[in-house]
Design a protein around this motif. Structure first.
Motif, PDB file in Angstrom:
ATOM      1  N   TYR A 121       0.840  -1.204   0.000  1.00 53.48           N
ATOM      2  CA  TYR A 121       0.000   0.000   0.000  1.00 53.48           C
ATOM      3  C   TYR A 121       0.880   1.262   0.000  1.00 53.48           C
ATOM      4  CZ  TYR A 121      -3.802   3.165   1.426  1.00 53.48           C
ATOM      5  OH  TYR A 121      -4.722   4.187   1.480  1.00 53.48           O
ATOM      6  N   VAL A 122       1.873   1.271   0.895  1.00 53.87           N
ATOM      7  CA  VAL A 122       2.770   2.439   1.004  1.00 53.87           C
ATOM      8  C   VAL A 122       3.511   2.645  -0.323  1.00 53.87           C
ATOM      9  CG1 VAL A 122       4.834   3.333   2.185  1.00 53.87           C
ATOM     10  CG2 VAL A 122       3.092   2.103   3.500  1.00 53.87           C
ATOM     11  N   GLU A 123       4.038   1.564  -0.867  1.00 58.16           N
ATOM     12  CA  GLU A 123       4.855   1.678  -2.082  1.00 58.16           C
ATOM     13  C   GLU A 123       4.030   2.069  -3.309  1.00 58.16           C
ATOM     14  OE1 GLU A 123       7.324  -1.871  -2.005  1.00 58.16           O
ATOM     15  OE2 GLU A 123       7.886  -1.333   0.057  1.00 58.16           O
ATOM     16  N   ARG A 124       2.772   1.646  -3.324  1.00 56.20           N
ATOM     17  CA  ARG A 124       1.900   2.038  -4.442  1.00 56.20           C
ATOM     18  C   ARG A 124       1.614   3.558  -4.395  1.00 56.20           C
ATOM     19  NH1 ARG A 124       1.258   2.035  -9.344  1.00 56.20           N
ATOM     20  NH2 ARG A 124      -0.846   2.141 -10.159  1.00 56.20           N
ATOM     21  N   ILE A 125       1.470   4.081  -3.162  1.00 61.43           N
ATOM     22  CA  ILE A 125       1.248   5.531  -3.015  1.00 61.43           C
ATOM     23  C   ILE A 125       2.490   6.283  -3.525  1.00 61.43           C
ATOM     24  CG2 ILE A 125       0.933   7.406  -1.319  1.00 61.43           C
ATOM     25  CD1 ILE A 125      -0.655   5.287   0.381  1.00 61.43           C
TER      26      ILE A 125
END
Ligand code: GTP
Length: 455
Positions: A428-432
């Motif tokens: 989730y963090v890396e997609r943001i």
């Protein structure tokens, strides 16, 4: 005011002691003048990051807004402090706190905050400077705020009714009263009379009496005396401190989507919570402003009226509202909740040039089986809309396209290392990061000071 400061504590490792030395050195290498700014509709949790970073800076400064900001921070013993005007650096005893010229100051509120801090063992003497150029916000501004909202009836702006808008209005039409006016009590009553009479002529519901003026003048004679040791030419202090290589952290109030120019006008605040407000609100040059950290919740909230494309309507929004305790610090109002809006976040990154992001409240998403990210706005004919529209009617017609990511369904609030986060949370963090093109360097996993992952 003589500004004598100790150098910022560069050896302190109290922030997330488990953090890698690489991430700690990243904190220490933040620019001499850095800033923490909201990148949604406020309440992102800026206060906590400012409080954490404060020990690496000599000065923490507020540049805009007033007591409509509501920062909640916890000291090392877990005691909760709700700050409105006093910068969040106050819990760090080495830090000087500056309330800049761009801030509107309600003195009874400021003194109440100072009394509360001192009663809890936080010394404020000599640690808070108030700009002589800052505008004074009077009780009558709050009354006028309420009358204006009542007048607008259905199209409420949704202000905090703290008088911020009416005070900035007086600043702009040039009949406002500034902190430096407190040094001229001979002319103060006349200036205040003009302000009160002006409000009475505009709002029939505002009952202005000579007694009201007399009382307020007497109050302000006392306030003037009490404030005197705090008053400073903060423009001079800031620029001298920069010349002396002191480290300065600017604490933003509200957020870019509430900016008077860039926000969802007219459902905005009356100041500039984005990067430009730092220079106008403190009197420092753009070239000295370095790293700006954008604070963004792992989802979106907003208080009051105005369009909110990724809003989760009805009871489904309650899941985030209760898990994230999304009720206003200043007003107690329930906040509207929705999915993270990547289009709005990219717009904020553009305007502010964030060097990194602080993703807060990731822990609040822990119970969800799947999480959505609002990635594109599409027009009625299906074509993607570039950037963030200024036209609110158009904004209401746009459809949000979502990406659906898996949830992690476990408690992450005691995790302190990025590599220990569940894979789905990392994803989730890396997609943001990928979507907005700005690295996430700080991740909040709980309200307490140590509940922070340095990535
Ligand atoms: P404004 O300037 O008024 O916009 O406020 P702010 O951005 O400083 O937000 P505030 O300090 O009020 O933070 C919102 C709330 O979130 C507070 O109650 C914080 O304690 C809490 N908070 C901050 N970070 C986290 C986090 O990572 N997880 C959780 N669960 N709560 C957090």
């Amino acid at each position: 005011v003589v500004c004598s400061l100790k150098p910022a504590a560069s050896s302190s490792l109290s922030v997330a002691e488990s953090a890698t030395s690489e991430s700690l050195s990243r904190i220490r290498s933040l620019s001499q003048v850095s800033g923490v700014l909201g990148s949604q509709w406020g309440d992102e949790g800026k206060g906590k990051l400012v409080d954490i970073l404060a020990e690496h800076f000599d000065i923490v400064a507020r540049c805009q807004g007033g007591a409509n900001a509501g920062h909640t921070i916890y000291n090392s013993e877990g005691k909760k402090f709700a700050l409105h005007l006093v910068p969040s650096g106050i819990l760090n005893e080495e830090t000087l706190c500056v309330i800049g010229n761009g801030v509107v100051v309600h003195l009874p509120g400021l003194f109440k905050e100072i009394d509360g801090l001192e009663a809890n063992g936080v010394s404020c003497k000599g640690r808070i400077l108030v700009s002589d150029r800052a505008h004074l916000l009077f009780d009558f501004h709050q009354v006028v705020d309420g009358l204006r909202e009542a007048e607008l009836a259905k199209s409420l702006i949704g202000t905090t009714r703290r008088g911020i808008g009416p005070c900035y209005s007086n600043k702009m039409i040039r009949n406002g009263i500034r902190v430096s006016d407190l040094r001229h009590m001979d002319t103060f009553p006349q200036k205040l009379d003009i302000l009160l009479a002006d409000a009475a002529s505009r709002f029939p519901g505002f009952n202005y009496t000579p007694e009201m003026l007399r009382e307020e003048v007497e109050n302000y004679k006392r306030f003037a005396e009490r404030l005197e040791p705090f008053i400073a030419d903060t423009v001079h202090v800031m620029n001298e401190s920069i010349a002396q290589k002191k480290r300065i952290l600017v604490e933003g109030g509200q957020a870019t989507m509430l900016d008077i120019d860039f926000g969802t006008y007219p459902f905005v605040t009356s100041s500039s919570p984005s990067a430009g407000g730092i220079c106008t609100g403190l009197g420092i040059a753009p070239r000295v402003v370095g790293d700006l950290i954008g604070v963004v919740k792992a989802y979106t909230t907003r208080v009051g009226s105005g369009p909110f494309p990724t809003e989760i309507l009805g009871q489904r929004g309650d899941i985030l509202r209760f898990a994230g305790q999304e009720f206003g610090t200043t007003t107690g109002r329930p906040r509207r909740c929705g999915w993270l809006d990547i289009v709005a976040l990219k717009f904020c990154c553009q305007i502010n040039g964030f060097s990194s992001l602080n993703l807060t409240k990731l822990d609040v998403l822990s119970d969800l089986p799947e999480i959505r990210l609002g990635v594109t706005y599409k027009q009625v004919d299906g074509t993607p809309f570039q950037s963030y529209p200024s036209d609110l009617r158009l904004l209401e017609q746009l459809k949000v396209e979502y990406e659906v990511l898996p949830g992690w369904k476990c408690d992450i609030s005691s995790i302190r290392n990025y590599s220990d986060l569940p894979k789905a949370a990392q994803q989730y963090v890396e997609r943001i990061e990928e979507l907005v093109g700005v690295p996430v360097h700080y991740i909040g996993v709980g309200p307490s000071r140590d509940a922070l992952i340095l990535k």
